[in-house]
Design an enzyme around this catalytic site. Structure first.
Site, PDB file in Angstrom:
ATOM      1  N   THR A  94      -1.376   5.870   2.656  1.00 11.52           N
ATOM      2  CA  THR A  94      -2.668   5.195   2.797  1.00 11.52           C
ATOM      3  C   THR A  94      -2.651   4.260   4.010  1.00 11.52           C
ATOM      4  O   THR A  94      -1.603   3.980   4.586  1.00 11.52           O
ATOM      5  CB  THR A  94      -3.019   4.368   1.551  1.00 11.52           C
ATOM      6  OG1 THR A  94      -2.025   3.357   1.394  1.00 11.52           O
ATOM      7  CG2 THR A  94      -3.047   5.192   0.302  1.00 11.52           C
TER       8      THR A  94
ATOM      9  N   ARG B  31      -5.681   6.614  -6.869  1.00  7.68           N
ATOM     10  CA  ARG B  31      -5.368   8.042  -6.771  1.00  7.68           C
ATOM     11  C   ARG B  31      -5.408   8.708  -8.144  1.00  7.68           C
ATOM     12  O   ARG B  31      -5.990   9.770  -8.333  1.00  7.68           O
ATOM     13  CB  ARG B  31      -3.992   8.218  -6.123  1.00  7.68           C
ATOM     14  CG  ARG B  31      -3.935   7.647  -4.712  1.00  7.68           C
ATOM     15  CD  ARG B  31      -2.514   7.494  -4.184  1.00  7.68           C
ATOM     16  NE  ARG B  31      -1.856   8.790  -3.994  1.00  7.68           N
ATOM     17  CZ  ARG B  31      -0.608   8.901  -3.562  1.00  7.68           C
ATOM     18  NH1 ARG B  31       0.111   7.817  -3.288  1.00  7.68           N
ATOM     19  NH2 ARG B  31      -0.069  10.100  -3.395  1.00  7.68           N
TER      20      ARG B  31
ATOM     21  N   LEU C  87       0.875  -1.176   0.000  1.00 10.89           N
ATOM     22  CA  LEU C  87       0.000   0.000   0.000  1.00 10.89           C
ATOM     23  C   LEU C  87       0.910   1.223   0.000  1.00 10.89           C
ATOM     24  O   LEU C  87       1.967   1.200   0.618  1.00 10.89           O
ATOM     25  CB  LEU C  87      -0.874   0.044   1.259  1.00 10.89           C
ATOM     26  CG  LEU C  87      -2.000  -0.982   1.413  1.00 10.89           C
ATOM     27  CD1 LEU C  87      -2.730  -0.745   2.733  1.00 10.89           C
ATOM     28  CD2 LEU C  87      -2.989  -0.920   0.269  1.00 10.89           C
ATOM     29  N   ASP C  88       0.482   2.282  -0.653  1.00 10.37           N
ATOM     30  CA  ASP C  88       1.286   3.511  -0.660  1.00 10.37           C
ATOM     31  C   ASP C  88       1.475   4.007   0.771  1.00 10.37           C
ATOM     32  O   ASP C  88       0.598   3.837   1.619  1.00 10.37           O
ATOM     33  CB  ASP C  88       0.581   4.611  -1.461  1.00 10.37           C
ATOM     34  CG  ASP C  88       0.362   4.217  -2.915  1.00 10.37           C
ATOM     35  OD1 ASP C  88       1.055   3.303  -3.384  1.00 10.37           O
ATOM     36  OD2 ASP C  88      -0.501   4.835  -3.564  1.00 10.37           O
ATOM     37  N   ARG C  89       2.580   4.664   1.004  1.00  7.30           N
ATOM     38  CA  ARG C  89       2.911   5.119   2.354  1.00  7.30           C
ATOM     39  C   ARG C  89       1.801   5.953   3.025  1.00  7.30           C
ATOM     40  O   ARG C  89       1.487   5.742   4.191  1.00  7.30           O
ATOM     41  CB  ARG C  89       4.228   5.899   2.323  1.00  7.30           C
ATOM     42  CG  ARG C  89       4.664   6.326   3.714  1.00  7.30           C
ATOM     43  CD  ARG C  89       6.104   6.727   3.815  1.00  7.30           C
ATOM     44  NE  ARG C  89       6.464   6.780   5.229  1.00  7.30           N
ATOM     45  CZ  ARG C  89       7.687   6.936   5.686  1.00  7.30           C
ATOM     46  NH1 ARG C  89       8.690   7.033   4.845  1.00  7.30           N
ATOM     47  NH2 ARG C  89       7.927   6.963   6.975  1.00  7.30           N
TER      48      ARG C  89
END
Length: 228
Positions: free
Chosen positions: A68, A167, A64-66
């Site tokens: 999120t 996003r 997961l993106d940082r």
């Protein structure tokens, strides 16, 4: 607040896998910042809880993106890792996300199909309506769950798993995610997070073959609290 072995939010664990609720700001694996990655935090937790001397095996299945939050699965054995990797790459899992956006979506529910082209220097993906060189097809389904005082809560089901897919695709329809400066939101969140949360993951257990469905509660803040 980052995750530590003492405040880790464990959603599911057995001998084969461990699933945690990632906090915004946690990184899954080490990067140039040198911050402690979630991978190492979970290893510490396992080592302490099960009194394991020596190295703990833990495999990264997805990321997961940082900024999120939400459901992240790690494999505790190499067999589970191989099977989970196959499941994720063959899209045999169901991933549901929640996103908070400022603008109302064009429709109450819709399927978005774009071709995403990643710019590694900017660490950003650009959404195109038509295929362009080096782009990858990205598909998601969204529906409007709730109108909040100043925002809208969308539920997203991912069909593909591309770099910054949600996003980028939401930004392309004028629905940048709260706090996401990179994709067009007008101001950042004070803690550097964005209001994108991996809410639910459904998958087949890699060893027992039963379906498991894991849900993660969103972080505690006024806007997320209004979604419940």
């Amino acid at each position: 607040m980052h995750s530590t072995k003492d405040n880790l939010q464990v959603l599911f664990e057995d001998n084969h896998l461990i699933v945690v609720n990632k906090r915004p700001g946690d990184i899954i694996q080490g990067d140039k910042t040198g911050d402690a990655p979630l991978l190492e935090v979970v290893k510490e937790y396992i080592a302490e809880k099960y009194n394991k001397p020596g190295a703990v095996f833990l495999g990264v299945v997805h990321r997961l993106d940082r900024p999120t939050s939400g459901v992240v699965v790690f494999a505790r054995t190499s067999k589970a890792l191989a099977r989970l990797n196959k499941m994720f790459s063959e899209r045999e899992t169901e991933k549901i996300y929640w996103a908070i956006v400022k603008n109302p979506p064009p429709k109450l529910e819709d399927t978005l199909t774009h071709f995403l082209k990643r710019n590694s220097k900017q660490n950003k993906s650009y959404a195109h309506i038509k295929e362009v060189p080096d782009s990858k097809k990205a598909i998601l389904h969204y529906k409007l769950l709730k109108k909040l005082d100043n925002y809208y809560l969308l539920e997203i089901t991912l069909e593909t798993g591309r770099h910054h897919q949600i996003r980028s695709q939401l930004s392309a329809i004028g629905c940048a995610i709260k706090g996401d400066l990179k994709y067009g939101f007008d101001r950042s969140n004070s803690d550097g997070s964005i209001h994108l949360h991996a809410k639910r993951l459904t998958l087949t257990h890699p060893v027992q073959k039963e379906e498991i469905c894991i849900e993660a509660t969103p972080p505690v803040d006024a806007v997320w609290n209004a979604c419940n």
